[in-house]
Design a protein around this motif. Sequence first.
Motif, PDB file in Angstrom:
ATOM      1  N   HIS A 472       0.860  -1.211  -0.052  1.00  0.00           N
ATOM      2  CA  HIS A 472      -0.119  -0.166   0.013  1.00  0.00           C
ATOM      3  C   HIS A 472       0.760   1.220   0.082  1.00  0.00           C
ATOM      4  N   ALA A 473       1.923   1.449   0.938  1.00  0.00           N
ATOM      5  CA  ALA A 473       2.797   2.306   0.953  1.00  0.00           C
ATOM      6  C   ALA A 473       3.381   2.714  -0.395  1.00  0.00           C
ATOM      7  N   ASN A 474       3.733   1.705  -1.220  1.00  0.00           N
ATOM      8  CA  ASN A 474       4.358   1.803  -2.536  1.00  0.00           C
ATOM      9  C   ASN A 474       3.346   2.349  -3.447  1.00  0.00           C
ATOM     10  N   ILE A 475       2.150   2.063  -3.450  1.00  0.00           N
ATOM     11  CA  ILE A 475       1.144   2.730  -4.367  1.00  0.00           C
ATOM     12  C   ILE A 475       1.127   4.200  -3.846  1.00  0.00           C
ATOM     13  N   VAL A 476       1.073   4.535  -2.558  1.00  0.00           N
ATOM     14  CA  VAL A 476       1.038   6.047  -2.369  1.00  0.00           C
ATOM     15  C   VAL A 476       2.324   6.492  -2.946  1.00  0.00           C
ATOM     16  N   LEU A 477       3.313   6.240  -2.664  1.00  0.00           N
ATOM     17  CA  LEU A 477       4.402   6.910  -3.057  1.00  0.00           C
ATOM     18  C   LEU A 477       4.496   7.052  -4.623  1.00  0.00           C
ATOM     19  N   ASP A 478       3.860   5.844  -5.212  1.00  0.00           N
ATOM     20  CA  ASP A 478       4.198   5.943  -6.855  1.00  0.00           C
ATOM     21  C   ASP A 478       3.186   7.178  -7.418  1.00  0.00           C
ATOM     22  N   ARG A 479       1.871   6.954  -6.604  1.00  0.00           N
ATOM     23  CA  ARG A 479       1.149   8.210  -6.873  1.00  0.00           C
ATOM     24  C   ARG A 479       1.545   9.525  -6.795  1.00  0.00           C
ATOM     25  N   PHE A 480       2.077   9.439  -5.486  1.00  0.00           N
ATOM     26  CA  PHE A 480       2.740  10.953  -4.940  1.00  0.00           C
ATOM     27  C   PHE A 480       3.819  11.595  -6.098  1.00  0.00           C
TER      28      PHE A 480
END
Length: 487
Positions: A472-480
């Motif tokens: 989930h953290a990686n999804i947030v970072l990618d979108r950020f």
Amino acid sequence: MRHLLLNTLIKQNVYRLGCNRYSTLQEPKEPIVKSKAIPGPKSLELKDKLDAVQSTGTIQLFADYEKSAGNYICDVDGNVLLDVYTQISSVPLGYNHPRLINVFKDEKNLKTLINRPALGVFPGKEWPEKLHSILMNIAPKGLNKITTMMCGSCSNENAYKSIFIWYQNKVRGTAAFTEQEKCSCMINQAPGSPQLSILSFKGAFHGRTLGALSTTHSKYIHKMDIPSFDWPVASFPQYKYPLDENVAENKKEDQKCLSEVEDLIEQYTKKSNPVAGVAIEPIQSEGGDNEASPEFFRGLQSICKKRGVALLIDEVQTGGGGTGKFWCHEHFNFEQPPDVVTFSKKLQLGGYFHNDDFVPNEPYRIFNTWMGDPGKVLLLEEIIKVIQEEKLLANVNETGKVLKDGLLNLEKEFPNILNSTRGRGTFLAINCTNTNVRDRIITALRHTGVQTGGCGDISIRFRPALVFKKYHANIVLDRFRTVLKSL
Ligand SMILES: Cc1ncc(COP(=O)(O)O)c(C=O)c1O
């Protein structure tokens, strides 16, 4: 038949996200954004309808809680957002956790939910055992008493009252209330209604009810037009980041703020408005995720002990595991327990832990009709079991590291937009160049399917559920990153 099927699925803890309420709920692989803008047309329609009877200025979208699952919140326009804000830091296990749904499948628990008692007068037969086995089980070390309440503000509000009563007990000793005290308090005059104060910090947020508001200093809009007590307000440390490159300067900042606390206590004693308690958040949350060092907190406790002032740690937002420990103040290695610790949000009901000294000596001095909610305690019981069984505090620490390292990398990649990554566990924040940029980023993130929140003037805060995982953290970072590139 369909009900039978649902019950079986719930019993098997199988839950999948779906439009059909009888299908099982599962998280999607990634966020889904369907409407051109969020709020979408259906949210706007509902907003209009609500606006006819209630103020809607703060509403971001209308959620569909039947369809929301795990770390994902669904809205009425079919958007499925990865939620790293979680109802302002209040959802420990994500949405529709099967273990929580199961709680009210048990008819005994359902009866606890629907027969809500006035807990101070007619508690149910299970209440003493529930307090011992659930709430005292998570009590901060060294605190052996609890007062249950409703929300964060009213927990602080009543905790302040407990502190004043404790303070006056010390002044009065064993003497009974005098007739003069009894009469004067009825018309808001001393000696029955004494001049006493609670010291708080610039940037603090302790709630919006009338007493708590005098200790809230995060935004003028919360306070405008509301009368306030003359209570002292000290500076909260303002650190330079990264912390490890600014140790000496930040240490000086701690000392400056602690001296100010001592000066204010002295000043308010001299003007016959003595400080009975100090209220402080372990991390100032609404005010901008401002941290202070463990040394600062230990220094504050030692001033409080020296001056006979109670130390209240407001864990309304930080309590419940988001910082990687159940209570954030566990990070501070206090030599002695704080005097009062308030909670709400992730713990479902509000209240405060304290020791025997803060138990009022007569009934009805700290009281209200509900004084908490046994139905919420049943949920809390299950939440605590899941936290322990699934080792969610370890998960928070592991995921938090991924998210924090990722934010630090973004900070390096976009130094003109981001700075000052900070926080513990997954309770993290980052600063943006200015308010406008911050607000644009939060909106753009939402449109890529990530729900975050702002705090202070320029910060974005991350408050995921305890079940938020590395992927989930990686999804947030990618979108950020995508959003930052598009700015
Ligand atoms: C640290 C802190 N204290 C108190 C409160 C007030 O809690 P409530 O909104 O439940 O009244 C909040 C709410 O955000 C908070 O963050």
